[in-house]
Motif scaffolding. Structure first.
Motif, PDB file in Angstrom:
ATOM      1  N   UNK A 107       0.806  -1.219   0.000  1.00 30.23           N
ATOM      2  CA  UNK A 107       0.000   0.000   0.000  1.00 30.23           C
ATOM      3  C   UNK A 107       0.838   1.268   0.000  1.00 30.23           C
ATOM      4  N   UNK A 108       2.169   1.125  -0.088  1.00 29.65           N
ATOM      5  CA  UNK A 108       3.032   2.293  -0.142  1.00 29.65           C
ATOM      6  C   UNK A 108       3.501   2.802   1.211  1.00 29.65           C
ATOM      7  N   UNK A 109       3.110   2.131   2.297  1.00 29.28           N
ATOM      8  CA  UNK A 109       3.577   2.545   3.621  1.00 29.28           C
ATOM      9  C   UNK A 109       5.023   2.063   3.808  1.00 29.28           C
ATOM     10  N   UNK A 110       5.842   2.924   4.399  1.00 29.81           N
ATOM     11  CA  UNK A 110       7.233   2.571   4.623  1.00 29.81           C
ATOM     12  C   UNK A 110       7.395   1.584   5.758  1.00 29.81           C
ATOM     13  N   UNK A 111       8.474   0.811   5.707  1.00 29.04           N
ATOM     14  CA  UNK A 111       8.764  -0.167   6.747  1.00 29.04           C
ATOM     15  C   UNK A 111      10.242  -0.111   7.132  1.00 29.04           C
ATOM     16  N   UNK A 135       1.924   7.257   7.335  1.00 28.56           N
ATOM     17  CA  UNK A 135       1.329   7.548   6.033  1.00 28.56           C
ATOM     18  C   UNK A 135       2.217   6.941   4.951  1.00 28.56           C
ATOM     19  N   UNK A 136       1.692   6.744   3.742  1.00 31.97           N
ATOM     20  CA  UNK A 136       2.554   6.275   2.655  1.00 31.97           C
ATOM     21  C   UNK A 136       3.745   7.204   2.452  1.00 31.97           C
ATOM     22  N   UNK A 140       7.574   6.784  11.496  1.00 33.02           N
ATOM     23  CA  UNK A 140       7.377   5.340  11.626  1.00 33.02           C
ATOM     24  C   UNK A 140       7.097   4.991  13.085  1.00 33.02           C
ATOM     25  N   UNK A 141       6.292   3.950  13.288  1.00 32.50           N
ATOM     26  CA  UNK A 141       5.977   3.482  14.643  1.00 32.50           C
ATOM     27  C   UNK A 141       6.306   2.002  14.763  1.00 32.50           C
ATOM     28  N   UNK A 142       7.045   1.650  15.812  1.00 32.79           N
ATOM     29  CA  UNK A 142       7.338   0.248  16.118  1.00 32.79           C
ATOM     30  C   UNK A 142       6.882  -0.043  17.542  1.00 32.79           C
TER      31      UNK A 142
END
Length: 275
Positions: free
Chosen positions: A34-38, A139-140, A177-179
């Motif tokens: 979906x284009x979200x970063x990881x 967000x993407x 980013x959230x972890x």
């Protein structure tokens, strides 16, 4: 010994950098469908380990440049007390192996380790109490392909390469980013992970990107903007981790830090680090 369950959420901001390149996609910043970063959990653990090295903690999984070794097998075999038990194979005392390895190396005590020995040695898996998941952007993310040139010749034979030799660097313009992660007292009892060890993980998370600059991540391009640290009053926790994490609600923003956050009422107040 660790007396309380701990849950945590770490919010990472990134600007004009490659937070975590995907080797299966030409080193481009990781994205989901979906284009979200990881940012992979393995990447985050590597950075935690790097901060622990700076604290002077002994680790098993250290970079080759630090260990002077090509594999963890040679490091393990250098521990005569541990190997004397592993070599007993079926008669090996597994609890003793866990105790020796956990006492020797902080990352084994925290994250666990698999010792997959073959032949005449025992194979042992150790479960560690510290877990952390993949960081996902709020967000993407927008990936930019930046052209670079090479003006230094690195080929001994053949034509000289000048500034007409081009390359590409892949970065994102910005993102947050959230972890999420947890530390479990029940598993801490197996490895001897303590409250002091948990505090070192806490500090490593706060300083996750200190001394981590590179061409892909220039100094200051990545930082821990906020860290929620929930210490429950007992070993079980007042809420399941998933319910606790879902109590945080994020909204993407166009300006730094690229998010805002609100929360439901928590059963236990978190300690919050704010950049």
């Amino acid at each position: 010994m660790l007396k309380n369950k701990i849950d945590f959420a770490v919010i990472i901001t990134a600007e004009m950098c490659n937070p975590n390149g995907d080797p299966l996609n030409g080193g481009r910043p990781r994205q989901d469908m979906d284009g979200f970063g990881e940012i992979s959990d393995v990447c985050l653990k590597r950075k935690i380990r790097d901060r622990l090295i700076e604290m002077g903690e002994p680790l098993l999984m250290v970079p080759t440049v630090s260990s002077g070794s090509l594999s963890i097998v040679s490091i393990v075999k250098g521990n005569k007390e541990l190997m004397s038990e592993i070599d007993k194979k079926n008669k090996a005392d597994v609890q003793k192996i866990i105790r020796i390895a956990s006492n020797t190396w902080f990352d084994v005590r925290a994250f666990g380790q698999l010792f997959p020995f073959k032949g005449d040695s025992a194979s042992v898996g150790i479960r560690g109490p510290v877990t952390i998941g993949i960081a996902r952007s709020i967000a993407p993310v927008e990936i930019q392909d930046v052209g670079i040139t090479k003006s230094i010749n690195s080929v001994e034979d053949g034509p000289i390469k000048d500034s007409s030799t081009f390359g590409v660097r892949h970065i994102i313009s910005h993102g947050a980013y959230v972890a999420y992660g947890s530390i479990f007292p029940q598993l801490a009892e197996l490895t001897g992970f303590s409250d002091d060890d948990a505090e070192k993980i806490h500090q490593a998370l706060i300083h996750l990107f200190d001394n981590d600059a590179s061409a892909a991540r220039p100094s200051g391009s990545m930082s821990v903007n906020r860290l929620y640290w929930w210490k429950h009053p007992g070993k079980q926790g007042l809420w399941p981790a998933g319910k606790l994490f879902r109590a945080l609600h994020f909204t993407p923003l166009d300006e730094y830090p690229y998010y805002s956050v609100t929360s439901d009422a928590f059963p236990v107040s978190p300690e919050i680090y704010q950049e």
